[in-house]
Scaffold this motif. Structure first.
Motif, mmCIF file in Angstrom:
data_model
loop_
_atom_site.group_PDB
_atom_site.id
_atom_site.type_symbol
_atom_site.label_atom_id
_atom_site.label_comp_id
_atom_site.label_asym_id
_atom_site.label_seq_id
_atom_site.Cartn_x
_atom_site.Cartn_y
_atom_site.Cartn_z
ATOM 1 N N GLU A 187 37.563 118.169 67.420
ATOM 2 C CA GLU A 187 38.581 118.953 66.720
ATOM 3 C C GLU A 187 38.414 118.810 65.205
ATOM 4 O O GLU A 187 38.429 119.806 64.475
ATOM 5 C CB GLU A 187 39.983 118.491 67.137
ATOM 6 N N MET A 219 37.411 121.848 62.741
ATOM 7 C CA MET A 219 38.296 122.254 61.644
ATOM 8 C C MET A 219 37.552 122.195 60.308
ATOM 9 O O MET A 219 37.711 123.070 59.458
ATOM 10 C CB MET A 219 39.534 121.349 61.600
ATOM 11 N N PHE A 263 35.344 125.141 60.097
ATOM 12 C CA PHE A 263 36.180 126.297 59.821
ATOM 13 C C PHE A 263 36.505 126.361 58.321
ATOM 14 O O PHE A 263 36.365 127.405 57.689
ATOM 15 C CB PHE A 263 37.458 126.182 60.657
ATOM 16 N N VAL A 264 36.922 125.229 57.768
ATOM 17 C CA VAL A 264 37.218 125.156 56.332
ATOM 18 C C VAL A 264 35.979 125.580 55.531
ATOM 19 O O VAL A 264 36.053 126.415 54.625
ATOM 20 C CB VAL A 264 37.641 123.724 55.928
ATOM 21 N N LEU A 297 47.796 119.388 64.074
ATOM 22 C CA LEU A 297 46.980 120.173 63.144
ATOM 23 C C LEU A 297 47.286 119.800 61.704
ATOM 24 O O LEU A 297 46.389 119.701 60.865
ATOM 25 C CB LEU A 297 47.207 121.675 63.370
ATOM 26 N N ALA A 354 44.604 118.315 59.118
ATOM 27 C CA ALA A 354 44.222 119.256 58.057
ATOM 28 C C ALA A 354 43.621 118.548 56.849
ATOM 29 O O ALA A 354 42.598 118.989 56.318
ATOM 30 C CB ALA A 354 45.423 120.090 57.648
ATOM 31 N N ALA A 395 40.197 117.172 57.517
ATOM 32 C CA ALA A 395 39.302 118.312 57.741
ATOM 33 C C ALA A 395 38.937 118.983 56.419
ATOM 34 O O ALA A 395 37.792 119.379 56.196
ATOM 35 C CB ALA A 395 39.955 119.324 58.677
#
Lengths: 318, 322
Positions: free
Chosen positions: A104, A108, A111-112, A182, A186, A189
């Motif tokens: 995860e 993330m 994704f960032v 999340l 965050a 991440a």
């Protein structure tokens, strides 16, 4: 294509055997072995007899070669990665429990990296040599230059001094409370994806500049297409092909980053598991984690290679 | 003659180079009537491509453009970007030199045709696809339905150039600029492509600017020819007239450099000695003077103007016409 995938998966076997051999041997060469640690943590006198007993109990009395083949045999025939030398729990269970958490975090961060890197890279290329371009490029250098562990430590320390706030250190599982999970993930991440996004941005910019010079972009403009269509449909699709390669190459770097950030933010993922195992010389866990990471990295790269086919019609898998 | 469709007035293009500005196009005037064909001929670096890019307003970012380009009454140089965009496709279209690089490698042929139709004619996908099939058939591509789903790399060079032509023709332009459309192709395919362009031009009553370095290409296919050298038009005349009575020594030298079928074997091919002048250091006199066998003091002292001193309908820039 199926034959291609099968061949790639078969190629995985020698890679993993070689990698596991290296890990298996090197962890046993670290000074101060597990027996020393065990003997010093229990208040038993470290006499010759108890040392021999302990080694025999843990199966460490055999030569390293036979230890390796026993370990390999257990994987192949029992699907077992052995048991933790300290807790006596199955390594596989422990890893499967932690893998989703690290996955995860890595996802993330990826994704960032993409959500920040690609649009800014395109912007920077389209506005080449303007103030905006220089500002974004400077930020990219900054993001690359600041080490994640340092930024992570700052985020843990300073907000608590200034505002009495600090990131949550008690891990909340995604299944327990997705939103809070999340929110908690965050920050690490963002830090993990920061340097990656800078690399993505730089590469996207370079590739966009390269592609925008191509004849087919001139054709697109000569056809009277809108600038936006030309940039997104005609230029970006071509520019993204090497960015996909970069994602594959950066995957192991992300794994390395999670080890550090999980430690700082107390996230019970594979990274934290590995760190603890190394400091306790829990050999089966160390080799198990490396094996799983190795498989993951190879699979990510296979996925990357397959995704070329979506972007580049010239790619054929044979 | 009807009102010109395109009128180029005193166009200059300056490109920045490390050695100072390079004048790629130096004061070119041209006019083109609707439905007519103009050939622009010259060797590499003479400015013919930059001239065509100036007309399309697709010059490199740092290039400086001067002069006026009137197209159907509008000055393209000062036209806002959005109006220019709407003009490209339905009014002004182009076929580039290299079909290997002028089509996008990651998009299907269909996408590349359909998006043009949709951008200008507002067609839905089904109608645009039907039109795409018609267009591909019109440019001589067999099995057009299948070709629409293919990518450029699956087509041969000649086929790709046909696709590029189909895209250029898709919105029925009033002016088509073909910039060396056959240079990158096999000789056997060249004639087919040129014939295709000529046929479509007549059928659609479209004006055509055919840019080439090969005088042989323009010979039977254009109404008028402009010969360019070092950024300037050095001779301009109706095609038949140019070939029967050329005045400019450069044109003569270009024609002499074409191999002839009836010359005996092992005849040396005459080449134009020397190299084109350095356009960052313009000459005071005629730019062809260093390579011209008729040159004298007058040629070194002053540039000959492009004029028609004999009033015979052909312009040339030479102090010592043939």
């Amino acid at each position: 294509m199926q034959a291609y995938i099968i061949r790639r998966l078969l190629a995985l076997i020698p890679t993993l055997i070689f990698a596991s051999l290296i890990v298996f041997i090197t962890v046993r060469l670290i000074p101060g072995d597990i027996i020393d640690l065990m003997l010093s943590s229990n208040d038993i006198g470290a006499d010759k007899k108890s040392r021999v007993q302990l080694e025999a109990a843990l199966g460490l009395d055999k030569p390293m070669v036979s230890q390796y083949f026993r370990w390999l045999g257990a994987i192949l025939f029992e699907g077992s990665l052995g048991k933790s030398l300290w807790q006596n729990t199955p390594v596989m269970e422990e890893i499967l429990h932690r893998l989703p958490i690290t996955f995860e975090l890595g996802l993330m961060a990826l994704f960032v990296a993409l959500i920040v890197g690609i649009p800014i890279g395109v912007y920077s290329a389209v506005r080449q040599d303007t103030v905006g371009d220089y500002v974004t490029r400077s930020f990219a250098i900054l993001a690359l230059a600041l080490p994640g562990f340092w930024v992570g430590t700052l985020v843990m320390v300073f907000p608590s001094i200034w505002w009495g706030w600090s990131p949550e250190v008690k891990y909340i599982a995604f299944t327990q409370d997705p939103l809070r999970n999340l929110a908690q993930m965050a920050i690490p991440a963002l830090i993990l994806g920061k340097a990656f996004s800078a690399v993505v941005m730089r590469l996207t910019r370079t590739m966009m500049l390269e592609v925008m010079r191509q004849d087919y972009i001139r054709t697109a403009l000569a056809k009277g297409l809108a600038t936006r269509t030309t940039i997104i449909r005609h230029a970006l699709r071509n520019a993204l092909i090497p960015v996909v390669t970069l994602v594959g190459l950066q995957a192991p770097v992300l794994v390395g980053g999670t080890v550090i950030l999980e430690q700082i933010f107390v996230i019970p993922g594979m990274g934290l598991l590995l760190l603890e195992a190394v400091s306790q010389r829990d050999y089966p866990i160390i080799t198990g984690v490396f094996l799983v990471v190795g498989v993951a990295v190879v699979l990510i790269n296979l996925l990357v290679d397959l995704s070329y086919g979506l972007l580049d019609p010239k790619v054929r898998y044979r | 003659m009807s009102a010109p469709l395109l009128s180029v007035e005193g166009i200059t293009v300056d490109l920045p180079t490390p050695r100072g500005p390079l004048r790629a196009v130096d004061g070119v005037d041209l006019t083109l009537a609707p439905g007519s064909t103009l050939g622009i001929v010259g060797e590499s670096g003479c400015g013919k491509t930059m001239l065509s890019r100036a007309v399309l307003q697709l010059l490199p970012k740092r290039a400086k453009l001067g002069g006026r380009i009137l197209f159907a009454g509008r000055d393209l140089v000062t036209l806002p970007a959005e109006e220019l965009r709407r003009l490209r496709g339905p009014e002004l279209a182009v076929v580039f030199q290299d079909p290997m690089t002028s089509l996008n490698p990651v998009l299907t042929i269909g996408t590349q045709i359909v998006e043009t139709l949709q951008a200008h004619l507002g067609m839905d996908t089904a109608a645009a696809t039907r039109r795409g099939v018609e267009l591909l058939a019109a440019v001589g591509i067999p099995a057009p339905e299948q070709r629409l789903r293919q990518y450029p790399h699956q087509l041969s060079g000649g086929m790709r150039q046909r696709v590029a032509i189909a895209i250029a023709l898709s919105c029925e332009p009033k002016l088509l600029i073909a910039d060396e459309p056959t240079t990158a192709l096999d000789v056997t395919v060249q004639a087919q492509i040129l014939d295709l362009l000529a046929r479509e031009q007549q059928r659609r009553h479209m004006a055509l600017i055919l840019i080439t370095h090969d005088l042989g290409v323009v010979a039977g296919r254009t109404d008028e020819v402009a010969v360019m050298y070092a950024g300037r038009v050095v001779e301009r005349a109706p095609t038949p007239r140019l070939f029967t009575r050329m005045r400019m020594p450069y044109t003569e030298a270009l024609l002499a450099a074409i191999p002839k079928l009836d010359s005996p074997p092992h005849t040396p091919l005459p080449a134009i000695a020397g190299r084109p002048p350095d356009q960052t250091r313009p000459l005071k006199g005629c730019s062809f003077e260093p390579r011209c066998r008729y040159a004298d003091e007058r040629c070194r002292a002053a540039k000959p103007p492009l004029a028609d001193p004999e009033r015979l309908g052909g312009l040339f820039a030479c102090w010592h016409p043939l």
